[in-house]
Design a protein around this motif. Structure first.
Motif, PDB file in Angstrom:
ATOM      1  N   LEU A 181      50.097 -69.847 135.011  1.00  0.00           N
ATOM      2  CA  LEU A 181      49.572 -68.956 134.266  1.00  0.00           C
ATOM      3  C   LEU A 181      48.089 -69.264 134.269  1.00  0.00           C
ATOM      4  O   LEU A 181      47.410 -68.742 133.567  1.00  0.00           O
ATOM      5  CB  LEU A 181      50.008 -69.264 133.000  1.00  0.00           C
ATOM      6  CG  LEU A 181      51.680 -69.068 132.503  1.00  0.00           C
ATOM      7  CD1 LEU A 181      51.898 -69.487 131.248  1.00  0.00           C
ATOM      8  CD2 LEU A 181      51.932 -67.642 132.727  1.00  0.00           C
ATOM      9  N   GLY A 194      50.216 -72.815 124.156  1.00  0.00           N
ATOM     10  CA  GLY A 194      51.465 -71.824 124.247  1.00  0.00           C
ATOM     11  C   GLY A 194      52.416 -72.376 123.261  1.00  0.00           C
ATOM     12  O   GLY A 194      52.822 -73.622 122.921  1.00  0.00           O
ATOM     13  N   ILE A 196      56.798 -71.623 123.061  1.00  0.00           N
ATOM     14  CA  ILE A 196      57.997 -70.923 123.929  1.00  0.00           C
ATOM     15  C   ILE A 196      59.101 -71.119 122.841  1.00  0.00           C
ATOM     16  O   ILE A 196      59.366 -71.955 122.119  1.00  0.00           O
ATOM     17  CB  ILE A 196      58.381 -71.816 124.980  1.00  0.00           C
ATOM     18  CG1 ILE A 196      57.199 -71.943 126.071  1.00  0.00           C
ATOM     19  CG2 ILE A 196      59.637 -71.555 125.615  1.00  0.00           C
ATOM     20  CD1 ILE A 196      56.284 -73.104 125.917  1.00  0.00           C
ATOM     21  N   VAL A 225      49.274 -68.107 124.735  1.00  0.00           N
ATOM     22  CA  VAL A 225      50.393 -67.389 125.222  1.00  0.00           C
ATOM     23  C   VAL A 225      51.806 -67.668 124.362  1.00  0.00           C
ATOM     24  O   VAL A 225      52.089 -68.789 123.828  1.00  0.00           O
ATOM     25  CB  VAL A 225      50.767 -67.853 126.634  1.00  0.00           C
ATOM     26  CG1 VAL A 225      49.488 -67.623 127.430  1.00  0.00           C
ATOM     27  CG2 VAL A 225      51.055 -69.439 126.669  1.00  0.00           C
ATOM     28  N   ILE A 227      55.827 -67.174 124.959  1.00  0.00           N
ATOM     29  CA  ILE A 227      56.950 -66.944 125.938  1.00  0.00           C
ATOM     30  C   ILE A 227      58.079 -66.808 125.188  1.00  0.00           C
ATOM     31  O   ILE A 227      58.829 -67.724 124.369  1.00  0.00           O
ATOM     32  CB  ILE A 227      57.038 -68.015 126.808  1.00  0.00           C
ATOM     33  CG1 ILE A 227      55.728 -68.544 127.431  1.00  0.00           C
ATOM     34  CG2 ILE A 227      58.075 -67.735 128.029  1.00  0.00           C
ATOM     35  CD1 ILE A 227      55.117 -67.578 128.290  1.00  0.00           C
ATOM     36  N   LEU A 252      54.054 -62.777 126.768  1.00  0.00           N
ATOM     37  CA  LEU A 252      54.697 -62.783 128.324  1.00  0.00           C
ATOM     38  C   LEU A 252      56.050 -62.428 128.400  1.00  0.00           C
ATOM     39  O   LEU A 252      56.594 -62.644 129.466  1.00  0.00           O
ATOM     40  CB  LEU A 252      54.314 -64.127 128.772  1.00  0.00           C
ATOM     41  CG  LEU A 252      52.602 -64.446 129.001  1.00  0.00           C
ATOM     42  CD1 LEU A 252      52.275 -65.646 129.659  1.00  0.00           C
ATOM     43  CD2 LEU A 252      51.959 -63.066 129.350  1.00  0.00           C
ATOM     44  N   ARG A 254      60.311 -63.051 128.458  1.00  0.00           N
ATOM     45  CA  ARG A 254      61.022 -63.988 129.319  1.00  0.00           C
ATOM     46  C   ARG A 254      60.513 -64.483 130.566  1.00  0.00           C
ATOM     47  O   ARG A 254      60.076 -63.624 131.288  1.00  0.00           O
ATOM     48  CB  ARG A 254      62.203 -63.731 129.096  1.00  0.00           C
ATOM     49  CG  ARG A 254      63.417 -64.860 129.822  1.00  0.00           C
ATOM     50  CD  ARG A 254      64.876 -63.979 129.773  1.00  0.00           C
ATOM     51  NE  ARG A 254      65.225 -63.209 130.593  1.00  0.00           N
ATOM     52  CZ  ARG A 254      65.294 -63.496 131.751  1.00  0.00           C
ATOM     53  NH1 ARG A 254      65.369 -64.651 132.252  1.00  0.00           N
ATOM     54  NH2 ARG A 254      65.521 -62.487 132.808  1.00  0.00           N
ATOM     55  N   ARG A 255      60.443 -65.896 130.934  1.00  0.00           N
ATOM     56  CA  ARG A 255      59.983 -66.229 132.198  1.00  0.00           C
ATOM     57  C   ARG A 255      61.028 -66.926 133.103  1.00  0.00           C
ATOM     58  O   ARG A 255      61.819 -67.689 132.459  1.00  0.00           O
ATOM     59  CB  ARG A 255      58.594 -67.006 131.908  1.00  0.00           C
ATOM     60  CG  ARG A 255      57.599 -66.221 131.501  1.00  0.00           C
ATOM     61  CD  ARG A 255      56.805 -65.326 132.201  1.00  0.00           C
ATOM     62  NE  ARG A 255      56.036 -66.118 133.088  1.00  0.00           N
ATOM     63  CZ  ARG A 255      54.891 -65.817 133.847  1.00  0.00           C
ATOM     64  NH1 ARG A 255      54.384 -64.799 133.459  1.00  0.00           N
ATOM     65  NH2 ARG A 255      54.379 -66.443 134.786  1.00  0.00           N
ATOM     66  N   MET A 258      59.542 -71.488 134.163  1.00  0.00           N
ATOM     67  CA  MET A 258      59.260 -72.272 133.207  1.00  0.00           C
ATOM     68  C   MET A 258      58.550 -73.524 133.414  1.00  0.00           C
ATOM     69  O   MET A 258      57.468 -74.082 132.763  1.00  0.00           O
ATOM     70  CB  MET A 258      60.399 -72.532 132.087  1.00  0.00           C
ATOM     71  CG  MET A 258      60.863 -71.200 131.364  1.00  0.00           C
ATOM     72  SD  MET A 258      59.557 -70.501 130.558  1.00  0.00           S
ATOM     73  CE  MET A 258      58.943 -71.700 129.282  1.00  0.00           C
ATOM     74  N   VAL A 261      54.996 -72.615 133.884  1.00  0.00           N
ATOM     75  CA  VAL A 261      54.513 -72.408 132.578  1.00  0.00           C
ATOM     76  C   VAL A 261      54.153 -73.510 131.811  1.00  0.00           C
ATOM     77  O   VAL A 261      52.820 -73.708 131.379  1.00  0.00           O
ATOM     78  CB  VAL A 261      55.479 -71.488 131.601  1.00  0.00           C
ATOM     79  CG1 VAL A 261      54.948 -71.536 130.276  1.00  0.00           C
ATOM     80  CG2 VAL A 261      55.774 -70.025 132.420  1.00  0.00           C
TER      81      VAL A 261
END
Length: 387
Positions: A181, A194, A196, A225, A227, A252, A254-255, A258, A261
């Motif tokens: 990122l 971030g 998550i 961010v 997630i 952002l 779902r990624r 990870m 991230v």
């Protein structure tokens, strides 16, 4: 031993990560793990099935139409028979209830993991109450935290059937991951903070965003961010605009990257209102990230404030923002917390340790089921002799 995991998945979140981590560890040993994933007509959420299949883990879809599908119990019975399962391990209230009606007269022991309950509305509260009632009939029930254990005991599940198993992760993907990122921080090499988690009330994403606004008043170059996906996305987008922080906040979704991230973050935040033991916190710590988290559920069991991370009260925007600012201004402390966090995860929260704990519970569940069956046969013979 063959373990069949059954779940109605809402996406790739904590329970799904537990299942994948355990499945990989089991399949690398003399045991085997198989998945049964509900394909719900209204909202299929087949990411877990796809991830398992991609990793070579056997996974089957269980068709489920509407709120109540009377065909599901027979589908579960057929799958248990087809896979020759020694244990059926349910995850979540929907799987718990359907597995009970499918296999209550079967010789296959039922085990459930209660990751947590979020009693946010009347419907979910009723499902949770029904689940806890059903779990009285399971051979073993696993709680991921003491809070969940106490709720099970209060609901009438026998003390000797309730076990606490802390979540564990496969550490390998998080070793020396490449940040994915860093383009967000360019061109000024700005710090990235971030969160998550699922975009839902219990995760406190709104608290995180309000704290972000306060941090930006002091450190305007910081990027934030989020997630994850979930039902609150629209209102969270509106909050971003209301707070006038759009240019610094990135939603952002779902990624699939990870480890990269986590490696991109300067600070990871968990702002949850309610929790069990979040997999995201364990993964962030395994990535040597300094974590600022609300002191809810089992979070204080893994984060020792000031040593392996930083704890703040839940729903306290000011405290959360202040801790983020302090850490952003102190690289040395961030590094120290990250190193200590990873050491703790390596020692106490590995997938190997979690899987060993579950295997012990599976053995006990099989023994309990066999003893119950033997007792029933003996009773039937005795009654026959007295007639």
């Amino acid at each position: 031993m063959k373990i069949l995991h059954i779940i109605s998945s809402g996406g790739m979140y904590g329970a799904e990560a537990v299942i994948l981590n355990m499945s990989r560890t089991l399949n690398e040993s003399s045991h085997s793990s198989i998945l049964g994933v509900f394909s719900n007509s209204a909202n299929p959420n087949l990411q877990l099935h796809a991830a398992a299949t991609a990793q070579g883990i056997e996974s089957h879809l269980i068709s489920c139409t509407g709120q109540i599908d009377r065909t599901v119990p027979s589908s579960i019975r057929e799958l248990a028979a087809h896979t020759n399962a020694d244990i059926v391990h349910a995850h979540g209230y929907k799987a718990d209830i359907y597995c009970y009606f499918a296999l209550r007269t079967s010789d296959v022991p039922l085990v459930s993991t209660c990751h947590t309950w979020y009693d946010n509305d009347l419907t979910v509260s009723l499902y949770g109450a029904a689940d806890r009632f059903i779990l009285r009939n399971y051979a073993a029930v696993v709680a991921v935290s003491e809070d969940v254990r106490q709720r099970l005991l209060k609901a009438g599940v026998r003390k000797d059937e309730v076990h606490i198993v802390r979540n564990g992760i496969d550490l390998r993907p998080f070793d020396n991951a490449t940040p994915s990122l860093r383009e967000i921080s360019s061109p000024a090499n700005s710090p990235i903070v971030g969160l998550i988690g699922r975009l839902a009330t219990e995760k406190g994403v709104d608290i995180f965003l309000r704290a972000a606004a306060r941090v930006l008043a002091e450190l305007p170059a910081t990027k934030f961010v989020v997630i994850g996906e979930g039902p609150d996305r629209e209102q969270l987008e509106l909050l971003i605009d209301e707070l006038q922080i759009r240019k610094n906040v990135f939603m952002l979704g779902r990624r699939d990257d990870m480890p990269g991230v986590y490696a991109s973050l300067d600070i990871m935040v968990s702002a949850s209102r309610h929790e069990g033991l979040p997999m995201a916190i364990l993964e962030g710590m395994a990535s040597s990230r300094p974590v600022v988290a609300t002191a809810v559920g089992a979070v204080p069991d893994v984060i020792a404030d000031g040593r392996t991370g930083v704890l703040v009260p839940s729903e306290n925007v000011e405290a959360l923002a202040a801790k983020i600012v302090t850490l952003l201004n102190d690289q040395t402390q961030r590094d120290s917390l990250g190193v200590a966090a990873k050491k703790l995860i390596e020692k106490e929260f590995s997938a190997a340790r979690m899987t060993a704990d579950y295997l012990h519970i599976y053995d006990q569940a099989i023994m309990t089921k066999e003893q119950y069956a033997a007792g029933a046969i003996s009773s039937a013979i005795s009654q026959g002799k007295t007639k």
